[in-house]
Design an enzyme around this catalytic site. Structure first.
Site, PDB file in Angstrom:
ATOM      1  N   HIS A  34     -10.679   9.971  -3.796  1.00  0.00           N
ATOM      2  CA  HIS A  34     -10.379   8.546  -3.937  1.00  0.00           C
ATOM      3  C   HIS A  34     -10.008   8.211  -5.383  1.00  0.00           C
ATOM      4  O   HIS A  34     -10.857   8.231  -6.257  1.00  0.00           O
ATOM      5  CB  HIS A  34     -11.614   7.754  -3.503  1.00  0.00           C
ATOM      6  CG  HIS A  34     -11.439   6.274  -3.512  1.00  0.00           C
ATOM      7  ND1 HIS A  34     -12.138   5.452  -4.369  1.00  0.00           N
ATOM      8  CD2 HIS A  34     -10.646   5.467  -2.763  1.00  0.00           C
ATOM      9  CE1 HIS A  34     -11.789   4.200  -4.138  1.00  0.00           C
ATOM     10  NE2 HIS A  34     -10.899   4.178  -3.172  1.00  0.00           N
ATOM     11  N   HIS A  76      -4.426   1.129  -9.048  1.00  0.00           N
ATOM     12  CA  HIS A  76      -5.116   0.573  -7.889  1.00  0.00           C
ATOM     13  C   HIS A  76      -4.783  -0.892  -7.628  1.00  0.00           C
ATOM     14  O   HIS A  76      -4.646  -1.324  -6.482  1.00  0.00           O
ATOM     15  CB  HIS A  76      -6.636   0.706  -8.026  1.00  0.00           C
ATOM     16  CG  HIS A  76      -7.356   0.138  -6.838  1.00  0.00           C
ATOM     17  ND1 HIS A  76      -7.898  -1.119  -6.822  1.00  0.00           N
ATOM     18  CD2 HIS A  76      -7.560   0.651  -5.602  1.00  0.00           C
ATOM     19  CE1 HIS A  76      -8.414  -1.356  -5.631  1.00  0.00           C
ATOM     20  NE2 HIS A  76      -8.227  -0.297  -4.879  1.00  0.00           N
TER      21      HIS A  76
HETATM   22 CA    CA Z   1      -6.488   2.998  -1.998  1.00  0.00          CA
END
Ligand code: CA
Length: 340
Positions: A34, A76
């Site tokens: 992630h 992000h």
């Molecule tokens: Ca993402």
């Protein structure tokens, strides 16, 4: 050319072994890094991707937003002020809402920013106190192409096939701002060899209308995952709770290959130590969808979840997920290696 039968057997087993190397990552639960090894290094930097690669990730995630000059970059948020020094370097770029947007800087300007561990813009305090120290060492934002070249370079030098897991961020917002992000990103993915379901790529998005558009209008033939929020409705209007019903999942299965739900959609802990499955994984599997929930964070466990061990056990052993987004590739990889 003729081979003796024992040679044929050896050749066949070599071919099968090679195939299992190529597709091995798909045959077992997937470890999806992630934002890279974001538990240890500032998210979405190339060092964070390299570390996750080295720690054994099967897929590396990219969140993608556009610059003012329509270059996809790996970041992000549509905002810059929680992971960079933009407020100091380009104070004039602040919008009236007090935020700094990637879309307001050209790539040349964006490249001048220094990336740091995520912090709270108002206070400057780190979001995760024990992660990489703020302001230490030098990190920069990468374009999508730079990151794809980096990963493919590692695949070349290691002989592994680590996949990519790109997310189109806020396509509706981008279009309202006059930028069509999906039509820019898809051709780049294709140019780097990510275009069909056998390529090591899952495209992901939170917005249902865009997911349908990517499949039906823009002709994406690769694998795709519908992300599902923990809350009922998305900002774009997507009804995430409706997607989790048997009818919703059946409809989704016509468009996507899997779902990426918030962990709380899969399992909750009503009291400490007592995991309660929601039934979503079973229902999704019945609809033919794989399930890759987000996000394992050993320094921010779900409410009442007693340990990282309990979290992994509930997700993999009890719920039966097919892969997971994790900030800690090594912890998840170790749990999978040691599981009974
Ligand atoms: Ca993402």
């Amino acid at each position: 050319m003729k081979f003796p039968s024992h040679m044929k057997k050896i050749l066949i087993s070599l071919v099968l072994a090679a195939a299992s190397v190529t597709h091995g990552a798909e045959a077992r639960p997937l470890v999806i890094a992630h934002r890279g090894a974001s538990g240890y290094l500032p998210e979405h930097t190339l060092p964070a991707k390299a570390l996750a690669y080295g720690l054994g990730a099967d897929f590396l995630e990219q969140d993608i937003v556009l610059t003012k000059d329509d270059v996809p970059v790996v970041l992000h948020d549509i905002f810059l002020d929680t992971v960079t020094d933009v407020a100091k370097r380009f104070p004039d770029k602040k919008r009236s809402d007090g935020r700094f947007y990637a879309l307001d800087l050209t790539l040349v300007e964006l490249k001048q920013l220094r990336v740091t561990e995520r912090f709270i813009a108002k206070t400057g305090q780190p979001v995760f106190a024990k992660r990489f120290p703020a302001g230490q060492a030098e990190f920069h934002i990468s374009t999508l192409e730079e990151e794809l070249q980096f990963i493919q370079g590692l695949n070349h030098s290691t002989g592994r096939t680590v996949g990519i897991y790109p997310e189109i961020k806020q396509p509706k917002w981008h279009r309202e701002q006059g930028h069509d992000i999906s039509t820019i990103v898809l051709p780049i993915l294709a140019r780097y060899g990510y275009a069909t379901k056998s390529d090591a790529c899952y495209l992901q998005c939170f917005e249902l209308e865009e997911v349908k558009r990517i499949r039906d209008d823009l002709g994406w033939q690769g694998r795709m995952v519908m992300l599902i929020e923990g809350k009922a409705k998305g900002e774009d209007g997507t009804d995430h709770s409706a997607l989790c019903t048997p009818v919703g999942l059946k409809e989704l299965a016509k468009v996507v290959d899997g779902i990426g739900p918030a962990i709380t959609r899969v399992v909750t802990w009503p009291t400490v130590g007592e995991a309660k499955l929601t039934g979503l994984v079973k229902a999704a599997h019945e609809a033919g969808l794989v399930v890759h929930p987000y996000t394992i964070r050993v320094d921010e466990l779900p409410k009442n979840c007693p340990s990282a061990e309990a979290l992994h056990a509930a997700l993999f052993r009890e719920a039966g997920i097919d892969g997971v987004f994790t900030d800690f590739t090594d912890v998840t990889r170790a749990w999978l290696a040691n599981r009974k």
